[in-house]
Design a protein around this motif. Structure first.
Motif, PDB file in Angstrom:
ATOM      1  N   ILE A   5      21.131   3.853   1.492  1.00 49.74           N
ATOM      2  CA  ILE A   5      20.306   2.676   1.256  1.00 49.74           C
ATOM      3  C   ILE A   5      18.979   3.167   0.679  1.00 49.74           C
ATOM      4  O   ILE A   5      18.357   4.082   1.228  1.00 49.74           O
ATOM      5  N   LEU A   6      18.600   2.591  -0.455  1.00 53.67           N
ATOM      6  CA  LEU A   6      17.299   2.863  -1.064  1.00 53.67           C
ATOM      7  C   LEU A   6      16.398   1.675  -0.784  1.00 53.67           C
ATOM      8  O   LEU A   6      16.710   0.542  -1.187  1.00 53.67           O
ATOM      9  N   ILE A   7      15.301   1.906  -0.101  1.00 52.02           N
ATOM     10  CA  ILE A   7      14.333   0.862   0.214  1.00 52.02           C
ATOM     11  C   ILE A   7      13.141   1.083  -0.707  1.00 52.02           C
ATOM     12  O   ILE A   7      12.410   2.051  -0.567  1.00 52.02           O
ATOM     13  N   VAL A   8      12.999   0.175  -1.658  1.00 50.23           N
ATOM     14  CA  VAL A   8      12.072   0.370  -2.767  1.00 50.23           C
ATOM     15  C   VAL A   8      10.722  -0.299  -2.487  1.00 50.23           C
ATOM     16  O   VAL A   8      10.632  -1.532  -2.378  1.00 50.23           O
ATOM     17  N   ASP A   9       9.696   0.509  -2.349  1.00 51.08           N
ATOM     18  CA  ASP A   9       8.296   0.065  -2.333  1.00 51.08           C
ATOM     19  C   ASP A   9       7.943  -0.973  -1.271  1.00 51.08           C
ATOM     20  O   ASP A   9       7.062  -1.809  -1.490  1.00 51.08           O
ATOM     21  N   MET A  10       8.561  -0.890  -0.129  1.00 56.99           N
ATOM     22  CA  MET A  10       8.171  -1.788   0.953  1.00 56.99           C
ATOM     23  C   MET A  10       7.014  -1.141   1.709  1.00 56.99           C
ATOM     24  O   MET A  10       7.102  -0.798   2.882  1.00 56.99           O
ATOM     25  N   VAL A  11       5.922  -0.980   0.965  1.00 60.66           N
ATOM     26  CA  VAL A  11       4.689  -0.379   1.479  1.00 60.66           C
ATOM     27  C   VAL A  11       3.665  -1.487   1.724  1.00 60.66           C
ATOM     28  O   VAL A  11       3.765  -2.581   1.170  1.00 60.66           O
ATOM     29  N   ARG A  12       2.686  -1.183   2.535  1.00 62.68           N
ATOM     30  CA  ARG A  12       1.772  -2.211   3.022  1.00 62.68           C
ATOM     31  C   ARG A  12       0.944  -2.896   1.939  1.00 62.68           C
ATOM     32  O   ARG A  12       0.597  -4.063   2.095  1.00 62.68           O
ATOM     33  N   ASP A  13       0.641  -2.217   0.840  1.00 59.07           N
ATOM     34  CA  ASP A  13      -0.074  -2.919  -0.231  1.00 59.07           C
ATOM     35  C   ASP A  13       0.742  -4.083  -0.785  1.00 59.07           C
ATOM     36  O   ASP A  13       0.181  -5.050  -1.285  1.00 59.07           O
ATOM     37  N   PHE A  14       2.068  -3.999  -0.688  1.00 60.74           N
ATOM     38  CA  PHE A  14       2.944  -5.072  -1.169  1.00 60.74           C
ATOM     39  C   PHE A  14       3.375  -6.032  -0.058  1.00 60.74           C
ATOM     40  O   PHE A  14       3.676  -7.188  -0.326  1.00 60.74           O
ATOM     41  N   THR A  15       3.431  -5.550   1.208  1.00 59.77           N
ATOM     42  CA  THR A  15       4.024  -6.352   2.280  1.00 59.77           C
ATOM     43  C   THR A  15       3.027  -6.944   3.271  1.00 59.77           C
ATOM     44  O   THR A  15       3.358  -7.863   4.004  1.00 59.77           O
ATOM     45  N   ASP A  16       1.834  -6.418   3.315  1.00 60.45           N
ATOM     46  CA  ASP A  16       0.839  -6.832   4.303  1.00 60.45           C
ATOM     47  C   ASP A  16      -0.154  -7.801   3.660  1.00 60.45           C
ATOM     48  O   ASP A  16      -0.637  -7.533   2.557  1.00 60.45           O
ATOM     49  N   PRO A  17      -0.485  -8.907   4.328  1.00 57.71           N
ATOM     50  CA  PRO A  17      -1.462  -9.841   3.754  1.00 57.71           C
ATOM     51  C   PRO A  17      -2.800  -9.196   3.394  1.00 57.71           C
ATOM     52  O   PRO A  17      -3.525  -9.702   2.549  1.00 57.71           O
ATOM     53  N   LYS A  18      -3.127  -8.048   3.988  1.00 59.20           N
ATOM     54  CA  LYS A  18      -4.363  -7.339   3.648  1.00 59.20           C
ATOM     55  C   LYS A  18      -4.153  -6.336   2.501  1.00 59.20           C
ATOM     56  O   LYS A  18      -5.088  -5.659   2.094  1.00 59.20           O
ATOM     57  N   GLY A  19      -2.923  -6.245   1.995  1.00 58.26           N
ATOM     58  CA  GLY A  19      -2.604  -5.298   0.931  1.00 58.26           C
ATOM     59  C   GLY A  19      -3.234  -5.702  -0.395  1.00 58.26           C
ATOM     60  O   GLY A  19      -3.504  -6.881  -0.647  1.00 58.26           O
ATOM     61  N   LEU A  20      -3.421  -4.719  -1.259  1.00 55.74           N
ATOM     62  CA  LEU A  20      -4.110  -4.943  -2.537  1.00 55.74           C
ATOM     63  C   LEU A  20      -3.306  -5.789  -3.525  1.00 55.74           C
ATOM     64  O   LEU A  20      -3.897  -6.438  -4.396  1.00 55.74           O
ATOM     65  N   VAL A  21      -1.985  -5.769  -3.418  1.00 57.23           N
ATOM     66  CA  VAL A  21      -1.141  -6.566  -4.320  1.00 57.23           C
ATOM     67  C   VAL A  21      -0.056  -7.279  -3.506  1.00 57.23           C
ATOM     68  O   VAL A  21       1.118  -7.271  -3.859  1.00 57.23           O
ATOM     69  N   PHE A  22      -0.474  -7.917  -2.433  1.00 57.08           N
ATOM     70  CA  PHE A  22       0.440  -8.603  -1.527  1.00 57.08           C
ATOM     71  C   PHE A  22       1.110  -9.792  -2.206  1.00 57.08           C
ATOM     72  O   PHE A  22       0.458 -10.573  -2.899  1.00 57.08           O
ATOM     73  N   TYR A  23       2.421  -9.888  -2.023  1.00 54.20           N
ATOM     74  CA  TYR A  23       3.188 -11.072  -2.421  1.00 54.20           C
ATOM     75  C   TYR A  23       3.851 -11.621  -1.165  1.00 54.20           C
ATOM     76  O   TYR A  23       4.566 -10.880  -0.478  1.00 54.20           O
ATOM     77  N   PRO A  24       3.654 -12.901  -0.852  1.00 58.07           N
ATOM     78  CA  PRO A  24       4.286 -13.468   0.349  1.00 58.07           C
ATOM     79  C   PRO A  24       5.806 -13.275   0.372  1.00 58.07           C
ATOM     80  O   PRO A  24       6.404 -13.127   1.435  1.00 58.07           O
ATOM     81  N   GLU A  25       6.435 -13.262  -0.799  1.00 59.57           N
ATOM     82  CA  GLU A  25       7.887 -13.068  -0.874  1.00 59.57           C
ATOM     83  C   GLU A  25       8.307 -11.757  -0.210  1.00 59.57           C
ATOM     84  O   GLU A  25       9.368 -11.673   0.415  1.00 59.57           O
ATOM     85  N   ASN A  26       7.465 -10.728  -0.335  1.00 58.25           N
ATOM     86  CA  ASN A  26       7.796  -9.437   0.263  1.00 58.25           C
ATOM     87  C   ASN A  26       7.797  -9.508   1.783  1.00 58.25           C
ATOM     88  O   ASN A  26       8.615  -8.886   2.442  1.00 58.25           O
ATOM     89  N   ARG A  27       6.868 -10.254   2.334  1.00 56.60           N
ATOM     90  CA  ARG A  27       6.827 -10.431   3.788  1.00 56.60           C
ATOM     91  C   ARG A  27       8.074 -11.190   4.247  1.00 56.60           C
ATOM     92  O   ARG A  27       8.640 -10.904   5.293  1.00 56.60           O
TER      93      ARG A  27
END
Length: 186
Positions: A5-27
């Protein structure tokens, strides 16, 4: 055939509301990814996290043309804690959309005799598609789990999933994934 399983870029800048490029879809897809990750672990799959990162204060022309994000040394590059990274998991840092470009991903997969790739994460139109495309070129069998990928537009998401399914691999849902495991095809 062995599967990863490859988990691509589920890092906090994308997944956390405080992230720099947060998208609600990722959460929203995180619980789905966690469920698929647990299923994969139960079925003996190798787990590989692809971690987008940019070096602080270093030249990167591609990164300079985008909004700052995933800066090394910040909380933004951390894998989202919902996914519970384990010691046996691989974390592979990447600086471009594809998890294969400029990384040792292909070597790690070949050393572990992997043929099938279950791909989840963000963004379908960039990092997912680029990784799937390179997986196709390297003769892996990519499976993208529909409920476990997202981008900031549902229309864009669907267009890229349709192309992936038609030309590059398979787009499946969680139920199909369970069936493939039960049939011994993954």
């Amino acid at each position: 055939m062995k599967t990863a399983i490859l988990i691509v870029d589920m890092v906090r800048d994308f997944t956390d509301p405080k992230g720099l490029v947060f998208y609600p879809e990722n959460r929203n897809i995180l619980p789905q990814i966690k469920e698929v990750l647990d299923l994969c672990r139960k079925n003996g799959c190798l787990t590989v996290y692809l971690q987008h990162f940019n070096r602080e204060g270093k030249i990167d022309q591609k990164a300079a043309s985008m909004r700052p994000n995933c800066i090394e040394g910040t909380f933004g590059v951390e894998i989202d804690p919902m996914l519970e990274v384990r010691p046996e998991d691989y974390i592979i840092r990447k600086r471009r959309y594809s998890g294969f470009f400029g990384t040792d991903l292909d070597l790690v997969l070949r050393e572990n005799e992997i043929k099938n790739l279950i791909i989840v994460g963000t963004k379908t139109n960039c990092c997912i598609r680029a990784t799937v495309t390179d997986a196709f070129y390297y003769n892996y069998e990519p499976y993208v789990v529909r409920e476990c990928v997202a981008t900031n537009s549902e229309t864009v998401n669907e267009v890229h999933l349709n192309d992936i399914d038609k030309y590059l691999g398979h787009v499946i849902d969680k139920k199909n994934l369970e069936e493939l495991f039960l049939q011994g095809r993954l």
